[in-house]
Design a protein around this motif. Structure first.
Motif, PDB file in Angstrom:
ATOM      1  N   GLN A 125      48.666 -31.613 109.170  1.00 50.95           N
ATOM      2  CA  GLN A 125      50.135 -32.044 109.343  1.00 50.95           C
ATOM      3  C   GLN A 125      50.654 -32.326 110.645  1.00 50.95           C
ATOM      4  OE1 GLN A 125      53.001 -31.161 106.637  1.00 50.95           O
ATOM      5  NE2 GLN A 125      53.904 -33.242 106.435  1.00 50.95           N
ATOM      6  N   MET A 126      50.857 -33.135 111.373  1.00 48.52           N
ATOM      7  CA  MET A 126      51.263 -33.081 112.728  1.00 48.52           C
ATOM      8  C   MET A 126      52.037 -34.314 113.221  1.00 48.52           C
ATOM      9  SD  MET A 126      48.743 -30.732 114.981  1.00 48.52           S
ATOM     10  CE  MET A 126      47.889 -29.388 114.227  1.00 48.52           C
ATOM     11  N   VAL A 127      52.867 -34.213 113.966  1.00 47.28           N
ATOM     12  CA  VAL A 127      53.727 -35.005 114.850  1.00 47.28           C
ATOM     13  C   VAL A 127      53.371 -35.210 116.364  1.00 47.28           C
ATOM     14  CG1 VAL A 127      55.889 -35.901 115.861  1.00 47.28           C
ATOM     15  CG2 VAL A 127      55.786 -35.269 113.361  1.00 47.28           C
ATOM     16  N   GLN A 128      52.796 -36.535 116.637  1.00 47.36           N
ATOM     17  CA  GLN A 128      52.657 -36.425 118.263  1.00 47.36           C
ATOM     18  C   GLN A 128      53.756 -37.496 118.500  1.00 47.36           C
ATOM     19  OE1 GLN A 128      49.438 -37.956 121.534  1.00 47.36           O
ATOM     20  NE2 GLN A 128      49.646 -35.835 121.150  1.00 47.36           N
ATOM     21  N   LEU A 129      54.411 -37.064 119.487  1.00 42.90           N
ATOM     22  CA  LEU A 129      55.713 -37.923 120.011  1.00 42.90           C
ATOM     23  C   LEU A 129      55.626 -38.238 121.709  1.00 42.90           C
ATOM     24  CD1 LEU A 129      58.750 -38.965 119.313  1.00 42.90           C
ATOM     25  CD2 LEU A 129      59.196 -36.721 120.156  1.00 42.90           C
ATOM     26  N   TRP A 130      55.573 -39.418 122.005  1.00 43.54           N
ATOM     27  CA  TRP A 130      55.704 -39.495 123.506  1.00 43.54           C
ATOM     28  C   TRP A 130      57.319 -39.575 124.051  1.00 43.54           C
ATOM     29  CZ3 TRP A 130      51.577 -43.916 124.859  1.00 43.54           C
ATOM     30  CH2 TRP A 130      50.468 -43.223 124.874  1.00 43.54           C
ATOM     31  N   VAL A 131      57.683 -38.941 125.189  1.00 43.78           N
ATOM     32  CA  VAL A 131      58.946 -39.010 125.591  1.00 43.78           C
ATOM     33  C   VAL A 131      58.671 -39.536 126.825  1.00 43.78           C
ATOM     34  CG1 VAL A 131      60.915 -37.716 126.331  1.00 43.78           C
ATOM     35  CG2 VAL A 131      59.605 -36.961 124.074  1.00 43.78           C
ATOM     36  N   ASN A 132      59.333 -40.606 127.311  1.00 40.64           N
ATOM     37  CA  ASN A 132      59.358 -41.279 128.597  1.00 40.64           C
ATOM     38  C   ASN A 132      59.907 -40.335 129.675  1.00 40.64           C
ATOM     39  OD1 ASN A 132      58.680 -43.251 130.257  1.00 40.64           O
ATOM     40  ND2 ASN A 132      60.198 -44.748 129.660  1.00 40.64           N
ATOM     41  N   LEU A 133      59.591 -40.681 130.912  1.00 39.76           N
ATOM     42  CA  LEU A 133      60.187 -39.950 132.128  1.00 39.76           C
ATOM     43  C   LEU A 133      60.811 -40.931 132.943  1.00 39.76           C
ATOM     44  CD1 LEU A 133      57.224 -37.870 133.330  1.00 39.76           C
ATOM     45  CD2 LEU A 133      59.216 -36.935 132.288  1.00 39.76           C
ATOM     46  N   PRO A 134      61.932 -40.798 133.389  1.00 39.83           N
ATOM     47  CA  PRO A 134      62.731 -41.579 134.314  1.00 39.83           C
ATOM     48  C   PRO A 134      61.678 -41.779 135.710  1.00 39.83           C
ATOM     49  CG  PRO A 134      63.892 -39.428 134.470  1.00 39.83           C
ATOM     50  CD  PRO A 134      62.798 -39.295 133.287  1.00 39.83           C
ATOM     51  N   ALA A 135      62.067 -42.866 136.272  1.00 41.21           N
ATOM     52  CA  ALA A 135      61.299 -43.433 137.478  1.00 41.21           C
ATOM     53  C   ALA A 135      61.180 -42.298 138.505  1.00 41.21           C
ATOM     54  CB  ALA A 135      61.710 -44.693 138.164  1.00 41.21           C
ATOM     55  N   LYS A 136      62.176 -41.505 138.794  1.00 42.89           N
ATOM     56  CA  LYS A 136      62.164 -40.507 139.840  1.00 42.89           C
ATOM     57  C   LYS A 136      61.405 -39.176 139.571  1.00 42.89           C
ATOM     58  CE  LYS A 136      66.265 -38.122 138.226  1.00 42.89           C
ATOM     59  NZ  LYS A 136      65.637 -36.653 137.859  1.00 42.89           N
ATOM     60  N   ASP A 137      60.803 -39.350 138.023  1.00 42.86           N
ATOM     61  CA  ASP A 137      60.212 -37.916 137.693  1.00 42.86           C
ATOM     62  C   ASP A 137      58.629 -38.288 137.480  1.00 42.86           C
ATOM     63  OD1 ASP A 137      62.114 -35.952 138.044  1.00 42.86           O
ATOM     64  OD2 ASP A 137      62.963 -36.810 136.391  1.00 42.86           O
ATOM     65  N   LYS A 138      58.331 -39.751 137.241  1.00 43.56           N
ATOM     66  CA  LYS A 138      57.035 -40.225 136.770  1.00 43.56           C
ATOM     67  C   LYS A 138      55.941 -39.665 137.709  1.00 43.56           C
ATOM     68  CE  LYS A 138      58.099 -44.171 134.009  1.00 43.56           C
ATOM     69  NZ  LYS A 138      57.507 -43.724 132.942  1.00 43.56           N
ATOM     70  N   MET A 139      56.126 -39.271 138.919  1.00 46.28           N
ATOM     71  CA  MET A 139      55.028 -38.912 139.686  1.00 46.28           C
ATOM     72  C   MET A 139      55.214 -37.269 139.935  1.00 46.28           C
ATOM     73  SD  MET A 139      52.978 -41.161 140.168  1.00 46.28           S
ATOM     74  CE  MET A 139      51.985 -40.798 141.514  1.00 46.28           C
ATOM     75  N   SER A 140      55.881 -36.807 139.168  1.00 45.29           N
ATOM     76  CA  SER A 140      55.911 -35.219 139.279  1.00 45.29           C
ATOM     77  C   SER A 140      54.537 -34.514 138.854  1.00 45.29           C
ATOM     78  CB  SER A 140      57.106 -34.687 138.654  1.00 45.29           C
ATOM     79  OG  SER A 140      57.046 -35.079 137.073  1.00 45.29           O
ATOM     80  N   THR A 141      54.527 -33.227 139.140  1.00 46.89           N
ATOM     81  CA  THR A 141      52.991 -32.376 138.752  1.00 46.89           C
ATOM     82  C   THR A 141      53.103 -32.301 137.324  1.00 46.89           C
ATOM     83  OG1 THR A 141      53.394 -31.206 140.875  1.00 46.89           O
ATOM     84  CG2 THR A 141      52.182 -30.387 139.381  1.00 46.89           C
ATOM     85  N   PRO A 142      51.935 -32.595 136.805  1.00 46.79           N
ATOM     86  CA  PRO A 142      51.782 -32.313 135.274  1.00 46.79           C
ATOM     87  C   PRO A 142      51.865 -30.846 135.186  1.00 46.79           C
ATOM     88  CG  PRO A 142      49.910 -33.608 136.237  1.00 46.79           C
ATOM     89  CD  PRO A 142      50.796 -33.132 137.415  1.00 46.79           C
ATOM     90  N   LYS A 143      52.104 -30.397 133.811  1.00 51.65           N
ATOM     91  CA  LYS A 143      52.565 -29.178 133.472  1.00 51.65           C
ATOM     92  C   LYS A 143      52.727 -29.079 131.903  1.00 51.65           C
ATOM     93  CE  LYS A 143      57.603 -29.339 132.913  1.00 51.65           C
ATOM     94  NZ  LYS A 143      59.006 -28.576 133.246  1.00 51.65           N
ATOM     95  N   TYR A 144      52.518 -27.827 131.420  1.00 57.42           N
ATOM     96  CA  TYR A 144      52.495 -27.527 129.992  1.00 57.42           C
ATOM     97  C   TYR A 144      53.726 -26.672 129.600  1.00 57.42           C
ATOM     98  CZ  TYR A 144      47.793 -29.306 128.477  1.00 57.42           C
ATOM     99  OH  TYR A 144      46.738 -30.007 128.030  1.00 57.42           O
ATOM    100  N   GLN A 145      54.274 -26.753 128.353  1.00 64.29           N
ATOM    101  CA  GLN A 145      55.219 -25.907 127.595  1.00 64.29           C
ATOM    102  C   GLN A 145      54.222 -25.590 126.406  1.00 64.29           C
ATOM    103  OE1 GLN A 145      59.566 -26.638 128.550  1.00 64.29           O
ATOM    104  NE2 GLN A 145      58.733 -28.651 128.860  1.00 64.29           N
TER     105      GLN A 145
END
Length: 292
Positions: A125-145
């Protein structure tokens, strides 16, 4: 403060498989007015309601696929998932854990049932959610938390009536575990039968609930059964949840990102040209390399 009333209660749609490891009900985007622009910053919500997977020597899941322009958030309620990406990141999402992946400028990603879970089988049982990024952050470096359940701050209700896990945002002055690019509140409300909890968000925030376990009454008037989603009107600030039985509710509220959305498959950008560029980057190998 004015009461925030329900706009619509959405039943789960017919499930479908993503890969062979995720049997999901898709809530966002869907035909119930829950399109990306209406629900921003929440642009996709897939819910793997409780489902028993039999034992398998072949870990089920989703093979290598790209993401660009947004963040994926995986919340594990039952089962375990192993994941890897083209930047060398990866790990195991165990029960109660949260993985917050910022795809941003582009990654390749794969995710499968964790090996031991796969061999033993069990409830998933899981949820996957996509959270949008504003235009100014769409090309930022990928990362994990990678957020272990023990690291998630909690607000304890009175009389041992439950707790609020604060994944992101803040609840009654307690700040959540995850950092976000725009204001996002994400809680697991774990309430004992009969307990009531109140929530307050700005009127213009897009606010919704997903009943993970049990059933609830919202604002002392509207009953909502398990696996149903609640979308609130963008008026008023405060609402209450009463647990009709022991209950887990995913609470989401976020400030709208009022920018154009150009989305196709695993890419969410602002313009059609940016989508074309994303596909070109992917086809040219600019997202790196990841073995399936």
């Amino acid at each position: 403060m004015a009461t925030k009333n329900i706009e619509i209660v959405v039943p789960p749609r017919e499930p479908h498989f993503v890969g062979d490891g995720f049997r999901v009900h898709n809530f966002i985007p869907s035909a119930y007015r829950l399109d990306m622009q209406r629900m921003t910053p929440f642009i996709m919500l897939d819910y793997n309601a409780k489902f028993h997977f039999p034992p398998s020597d072949h870990p089920k899941g989703v093979g290598v696929h790209p993401h660009k322009g947004f963040e994926t958030v995986t919340i594990a309620y039952h089962g375990r998932v192993a994941h890897h990406d083209s930047s060398g990141g990866g790990g195991i999402i165990g029960e109660g854990d949260v993985q917050w992946m910022t795809a941003a400028s582009g990654v390749l990603h794969k995710e499968y049932h964790e090996e031991t879970f796969s061999k033993e089988g069990g409830i998933f049982q899981m949820v996957q959610l996509w959270v949008n990024l504003p235009a100014k952050d769409k090309m930022s470096t990928p990362k994990y938390q990678a957020i272990k359940n023990a690291e998630i701050p909690r607000y304890q209700l009175e009389n041992n009536n439950g707790e609020i896990e604060i994944i992101a945002g803040d609840y009654k002055g307690i700040k959540g575990a995850a950092s976000t690019f725009t204001p996002v509140h994400m809680f697991n409300a774990k309430l004992k039968a009969g307990a009531t909890s109140d929530f307050t968000f700005p009127a213009d925030y897009n606010t919704l609930l997903l009943v993970i376990e049990g059933s609830i009454t919202v604002n002392e008037s509207e009953k909502v059964p398990t696996d149903h989603l609640v979308l609130f009107e963008n008026q008023g600030e405060t609402f209450s949840i009463t647990a009709d039985e022991d209950t887990i509710v995913l609470v989401l509220s976020g400030e709208p990102i009022n920018e154009p959305i150009a989305a196709h498959g695993p890419f969410v950008m602002n313009t059609q040209q940016e989508l074309i560029d994303a596909f070109n980057d992917f086809n040219q190998g600019k997202f790196g390399h990841l073995e399936d």
